[in-house]
Design a protein around this motif. Structure first.
Motif, PDB file in Angstrom:
ATOM      1  N   GLY A   1       0.786  -1.225   0.000  1.00 13.00           N
ATOM      2  CA  GLY A   1       0.000   0.000   0.000  1.00 13.00           C
ATOM      3  C   GLY A   1       0.821   1.279   0.000  1.00 13.00           C
ATOM      4  N   LEU A   2       0.156   2.360   0.397  1.00 16.40           N
ATOM      5  CA  LEU A   2       0.762   3.686   0.342  1.00 16.40           C
ATOM      6  C   LEU A   2       1.941   3.816   1.292  1.00 16.40           C
ATOM      7  CD1 LEU A   2      -2.543   5.761   0.199  1.00 16.40           C
ATOM      8  CD2 LEU A   2      -1.004   5.213  -1.695  1.00 16.40           C
ATOM      9  N   GLY A   3       1.937   3.051   2.386  1.00 19.15           N
ATOM     10  CA  GLY A   3       3.072   3.084   3.299  1.00 19.15           C
ATOM     11  C   GLY A   3       4.362   2.647   2.640  1.00 19.15           C
ATOM     12  N   ALA A   4       4.253   1.825   1.604  1.00 24.77           N
ATOM     13  CA  ALA A   4       5.428   1.388   0.844  1.00 24.77           C
ATOM     14  C   ALA A   4       5.681   2.290  -0.350  1.00 24.77           C
ATOM     15  CB  ALA A   4       5.243  -0.053   0.375  1.00 24.77           C
ATOM     16  N   ALA A   5       4.625   2.682  -1.052  1.00 23.12           N
ATOM     17  CA  ALA A   5       4.780   3.464  -2.279  1.00 23.12           C
ATOM     18  C   ALA A   5       5.271   4.876  -1.999  1.00 23.12           C
ATOM     19  CB  ALA A   5       3.453   3.512  -3.036  1.00 23.12           C
ATOM     20  N   VAL A   6       4.724   5.510  -0.946  1.00 27.06           N
ATOM     21  CA  VAL A   6       5.038   6.912  -0.678  1.00 27.06           C
ATOM     22  C   VAL A   6       6.085   6.969   0.429  1.00 27.06           C
ATOM     23  CG1 VAL A   6       4.069   9.203  -0.250  1.00 27.06           C
ATOM     24  CG2 VAL A   6       2.650   7.425  -1.303  1.00 27.06           C
ATOM     25  N   ASP A   7       7.309   6.690   0.058  1.00 28.26           N
ATOM     26  CA  ASP A   7       8.398   6.644   1.019  1.00 28.26           C
ATOM     27  C   ASP A   7       9.707   6.883   0.270  1.00 28.26           C
ATOM     28  OD1 ASP A   7       9.061   5.966   3.927  1.00 28.26           O
ATOM     29  OD2 ASP A   7      10.426   4.628   2.848  1.00 28.26           O
ATOM     30  N   ASP A   8      10.712   7.337   1.007  1.00 24.91           N
ATOM     31  CA  ASP A   8      12.011   7.623   0.394  1.00 24.91           C
ATOM     32  C   ASP A   8      13.070   6.590   0.740  1.00 24.91           C
ATOM     33  OD1 ASP A   8      12.371   8.188   3.043  1.00 24.91           O
ATOM     34  OD2 ASP A   8      13.047  10.255   2.761  1.00 24.91           O
ATOM     35  N   GLY A   9      12.653   5.503   1.366  1.00 24.55           N
ATOM     36  CA  GLY A   9      13.583   4.468   1.791  1.00 24.55           C
ATOM     37  C   GLY A   9      13.759   4.421   3.292  1.00 24.55           C
ATOM     38  N   THR A  10      13.193   5.398   3.989  1.00 25.18           N
ATOM     39  CA  THR A  10      13.321   5.431   5.450  1.00 25.18           C
ATOM     40  C   THR A  10      12.561   4.286   6.096  1.00 25.18           C
ATOM     41  OG1 THR A  10      13.560   7.842   5.416  1.00 25.18           O
ATOM     42  CG2 THR A  10      12.946   6.826   7.518  1.00 25.18           C
ATOM     43  N   ASP A  11      11.310   4.103   5.697  1.00 21.09           N
ATOM     44  CA  ASP A  11      10.481   3.026   6.249  1.00 21.09           C
ATOM     45  C   ASP A  11      10.472   1.793   5.354  1.00 21.09           C
ATOM     46  OD1 ASP A  11       9.744   4.604   8.462  1.00 21.09           O
ATOM     47  OD2 ASP A  11       8.129   5.540   7.317  1.00 21.09           O
TER      48      ASP A  11
ATOM     49  N   THR B   1      12.804   5.792  -7.577  1.00 21.05           N
ATOM     50  CA  THR B   1      11.988   4.944  -6.711  1.00 21.05           C
ATOM     51  C   THR B   1      11.566   5.660  -5.428  1.00 21.05           C
ATOM     52  OG1 THR B   1      13.885   4.049  -5.480  1.00 21.05           O
ATOM     53  CG2 THR B   1      13.260   2.919  -7.535  1.00 21.05           C
ATOM     54  N   GLN B   2      12.037   6.884  -5.230  1.00 23.06           N
ATOM     55  CA  GLN B   2      11.859   7.571  -3.955  1.00 23.06           C
ATOM     56  C   GLN B   2      10.797   8.661  -4.031  1.00 23.06           C
ATOM     57  OE1 GLN B   2      15.723   9.064  -2.855  1.00 23.06           O
ATOM     58  NE2 GLN B   2      16.731   7.097  -3.241  1.00 23.06           N
ATOM     59  N   ALA B   3       9.844   8.616  -3.110  1.00 28.09           N
ATOM     60  CA  ALA B   3       8.896   9.711  -2.958  1.00 28.09           C
ATOM     61  C   ALA B   3       9.551  10.835  -2.156  1.00 28.09           C
ATOM     62  CB  ALA B   3       7.636   9.226  -2.251  1.00 28.09           C
ATOM     63  N   TYR B   4       8.938  12.006  -2.204  1.00 23.32           N
ATOM     64  CA  TYR B   4       9.436  13.129  -1.416  1.00 23.32           C
ATOM     65  C   TYR B   4       8.828  13.067  -0.022  1.00 23.32           C
ATOM     66  CZ  TYR B   4      10.073  17.903   0.257  1.00 23.32           C
ATOM     67  OH  TYR B   4      10.391  19.008   1.013  1.00 23.32           O
ATOM     68  N   VAL B   5       9.676  13.102   0.993  1.00 20.77           N
ATOM     69  CA  VAL B   5       9.220  13.061   2.376  1.00 20.77           C
ATOM     70  C   VAL B   5       9.706  14.306   3.093  1.00 20.77           C
ATOM     71  CG1 VAL B   5       9.289  11.820   4.565  1.00 20.77           C
ATOM     72  CG2 VAL B   5       9.217  10.546   2.413  1.00 20.77           C
ATOM     73  N   ASN B   6       8.783  15.041   3.704  1.00 24.94           N
ATOM     74  CA  ASN B   6       9.112  16.266   4.442  1.00 24.94           C
ATOM     75  C   ASN B   6       8.790  16.038   5.917  1.00 24.94           C
ATOM     76  OD1 ASN B   6       8.590  18.977   5.698  1.00 24.94           O
ATOM     77  ND2 ASN B   6       9.224  19.666   3.666  1.00 24.94           N
ATOM     78  N   THR B   7       9.746  16.302   6.779  1.00 20.49           N
ATOM     79  CA  THR B   7       9.548  16.092   8.213  1.00 20.49           C
ATOM     80  C   THR B   7       9.544  17.401   8.981  1.00 20.49           C
ATOM     81  OG1 THR B   7      11.934  15.709   8.488  1.00 20.49           O
ATOM     82  CG2 THR B   7      10.526  13.768   8.179  1.00 20.49           C
ATOM     83  N   SER B   8       9.158  18.489   8.310  1.00 15.29           N
ATOM     84  CA  SER B   8       9.016  19.768   9.014  1.00 15.29           C
ATOM     85  C   SER B   8       7.995  19.618  10.134  1.00 15.29           C
ATOM     86  CB  SER B   8       8.559  20.851   8.033  1.00 15.29           C
ATOM     87  OG  SER B   8       8.270  22.056   8.707  1.00 15.29           O
ATOM     88  N   SER B   9       8.171  20.343  11.214  1.00 14.24           N
ATOM     89  CA  SER B   9       7.341  20.118  12.401  1.00 14.24           C
ATOM     90  C   SER B   9       6.067  20.957  12.440  1.00 14.24           C
ATOM     91  CB  SER B   9       8.164  20.403  13.672  1.00 14.24           C
ATOM     92  OG  SER B   9       8.610  21.748  13.669  1.00 14.24           O
TER      93      SER B   9
ATOM     94  N   LYS C   1       3.495   3.520 -10.340  1.00 12.68           N
ATOM     95  CA  LYS C   1       4.535   3.479 -11.363  1.00 12.68           C
ATOM     96  C   LYS C   1       5.494   4.660 -11.280  1.00 12.68           C
ATOM     97  CE  LYS C   1       1.715   5.621 -15.038  1.00 12.68           C
ATOM     98  NZ  LYS C   1       1.133   5.399 -16.376  1.00 12.68           N
ATOM     99  N   SER C   2       5.207   5.628 -10.382  1.00 11.38           N
ATOM    100  CA  SER C   2       6.113   6.770 -10.246  1.00 11.38           C
ATOM    101  C   SER C   2       6.102   7.284  -8.812  1.00 11.38           C
ATOM    102  CB  SER C   2       5.712   7.886 -11.212  1.00 11.38           C
ATOM    103  OG  SER C   2       6.597   8.989 -11.099  1.00 11.38           O
ATOM    104  N   PRO C   3       6.837   6.632  -7.912  1.00 12.27           N
ATOM    105  CA  PRO C   3       6.905   7.113  -6.532  1.00 12.27           C
ATOM    106  C   PRO C   3       7.428   8.545  -6.424  1.00 12.27           C
ATOM    107  CG  PRO C   3       7.719   4.866  -6.662  1.00 12.27           C
ATOM    108  CD  PRO C   3       7.532   5.340  -8.074  1.00 12.27           C
ATOM    109  N   ARG C   4       8.263   8.975  -7.344  1.00 11.33           N
ATOM    110  CA  ARG C   4       8.852  10.312  -7.213  1.00 11.33           C
ATOM    111  C   ARG C   4       7.843  11.431  -7.448  1.00 11.33           C
ATOM    112  NH1 ARG C   4      12.733  10.916 -12.593  1.00 11.33           N
ATOM    113  NH2 ARG C   4      11.176  10.328 -14.158  1.00 11.33           N
ATOM    114  N   THR C   5       6.644  11.107  -7.926  1.00 10.41           N
ATOM    115  CA  THR C   5       5.604  12.123  -8.061  1.00 10.41           C
ATOM    116  C   THR C   5       4.635  12.094  -6.877  1.00 10.41           C
ATOM    117  OG1 THR C   5       4.218  10.628  -9.380  1.00 10.41           O
ATOM    118  CG2 THR C   5       5.710  12.086 -10.579  1.00 10.41           C
ATOM    119  N   GLN C   6       5.019  11.405  -5.810  1.00 11.47           N
ATOM    120  CA  GLN C   6       4.211  11.325  -4.593  1.00 11.47           C
ATOM    121  C   GLN C   6       4.967  12.016  -3.458  1.00 11.47           C
ATOM    122  OE1 GLN C   6       1.391   9.932  -5.545  1.00 11.47           O
ATOM    123  NE2 GLN C   6       2.310   9.171  -7.449  1.00 11.47           N
ATOM    124  N   ALA C   7       4.220  12.459  -2.437  1.00 11.69           N
ATOM    125  CA  ALA C   7       4.873  13.139  -1.316  1.00 11.69           C
ATOM    126  C   ALA C   7       4.172  12.796  -0.016  1.00 11.69           C
ATOM    127  CB  ALA C   7       4.874  14.651  -1.537  1.00 11.69           C
TER     128      ALA C   7
END
Length: 326
Positions: free
Chosen positions: A148-158, A173-181, A313-319
């Protein structure tokens, strides 16, 4: 002996119950509802689901002049995401005593409807949880569940890999992940811009209620409740879900979105739905099997079956925004 046999109950089920199951399950969740209408593909068999990806630009082309020799060497600019088939089931069993008490087609139909409604609700929940989860790609995940989305929308951290491809060193293969608070309108603008590549931009935002409410307050404070075309508004979609708008993108509540830093700060998923396909097998499209009588029980039983998987088919267009607070 049961007054109404398995064959008769099967006929009653097919007539009164089965037609309602598919639409009921697929329209119970905003992502399932939207993807059932536009992104679901029925696929016949195969040992696995493969999604070819052009992961780099070819190097044979370019400018030339006159009779200059052209580069004709074969190229391999494709890599495949590979996904297995995932299966989900619910069972319904009615004992012989209940069949004795409900000894008419009408009474049987009513009882079956109640039992099937329960199975349908449980199937809804299973698919919705699977859709937002990471399956076997994440630590502690269920290898039998949807990728699911937990795998698709990730940058390799999880999820260190996706579709059989290691994410390390492979930006495609990497989605954009932002950890701003802190959640702000400007942060959302940045994330949407980062997930936009050419004409491919996000089409939906989902989070749990607390993040939805935080964005609502941002709009309220700025008095930015406008029409749909204005970029920020309330709106009801056909499926009955209510949403806000952020940069013209609908933002919906989904209680199944994963935790961020903790259970009070869910992730915010910024998705390009054009890049997702929900593959479903015709043999497992919420199929209700014929009722059967177990050899060692005074009862009849049936199974509701689903088989498929979610492919991006394109994780890099997900965030994803994680660890977001007010």
């Amino acid at each position: 002996m049961t007054p109404i046999g398995a064959d008769a109950v099967t006929a009653i089920t097919n007539r009164f119950v089965a037609p309602e199951v598919v639409d009921g399950v697929y329209t119970s969740n905003i992502l399932l509802a939207r993807w059932y209408r536009g992104n679901k593909i029925m696929r016949q068999g195969g040992t696995q689901i493969e999604q070819p990806m052009i992961y780099r630009k070819g190097n044979n082309g370019g400018w030339y002049r006159g009779a200059e020799r052209l580069t004709l060497a074969p190229q391999d600019n494709l890599k495949n995401f590979v996904f297995g088939w995932k299966q989900c089931q619910q069972t319904v069993t009615i004992d012989g005593l209940t069949l004795l008490v409900t000894d008419s087609p009408e009474a049987i139909a009513n009882h079956i409807q109640l039992q099937m409604d329960q199975a349908k609700m449980d199937m809804m929940e299973d698919l919705a949880v699977g859709l937002c989860g990471g399956g076997g790609n994440v630590s502690g995940g269920d290898i039998k569940a949807i990728d699911g989305l937990g795998a698709a929308v990730d940058d390799g951290t999880d999820a260190a890999s996706y579709g059989g491809q290691l994410r390390s060193g492979q930006p495609w293969t990497q989605a954009y992940v932002n950890t701003s608070s802190t959640l702000t309108a400007y942060l959302m603008r940045q994330v949407i811009g980062t997930a936009t590549i050419g004409g491919n931009s996000p089409t939906i935002i989902v989070s749990r209620q607390e993040q939805y409410d935080r964005f609502w307050k941002i709009l309220q404070d700025k008095q930015q409740f406008q029409t749909q075309g204005g970029g920020s508004a309330f709106h009801d979609v056909n499926a009955g879900f209510t949403n806000l708008f952020c940069e013209g993108i609908p933002w919906f509540v989904d209680s199944h979105v994963s935790d961020g830093a903790n259970s009070s700060n869910s992730d915010i998923l910024v998705l390009n739905e054009r890049m997702f396909t929900l593959y479903v097998s015709p043999r497992g499209n919420l199929k209700i099997e014929d009722w059967q009588t177990p050899v060692d029980m005074d009862a009849i039983t049936t199974k509701m079956l689903w088989a498929g998987n979610l492919v991006c088919k394109s994780p890099r267009t997900q965030a994803k925004l994680a660890n977001i607070t007010a």
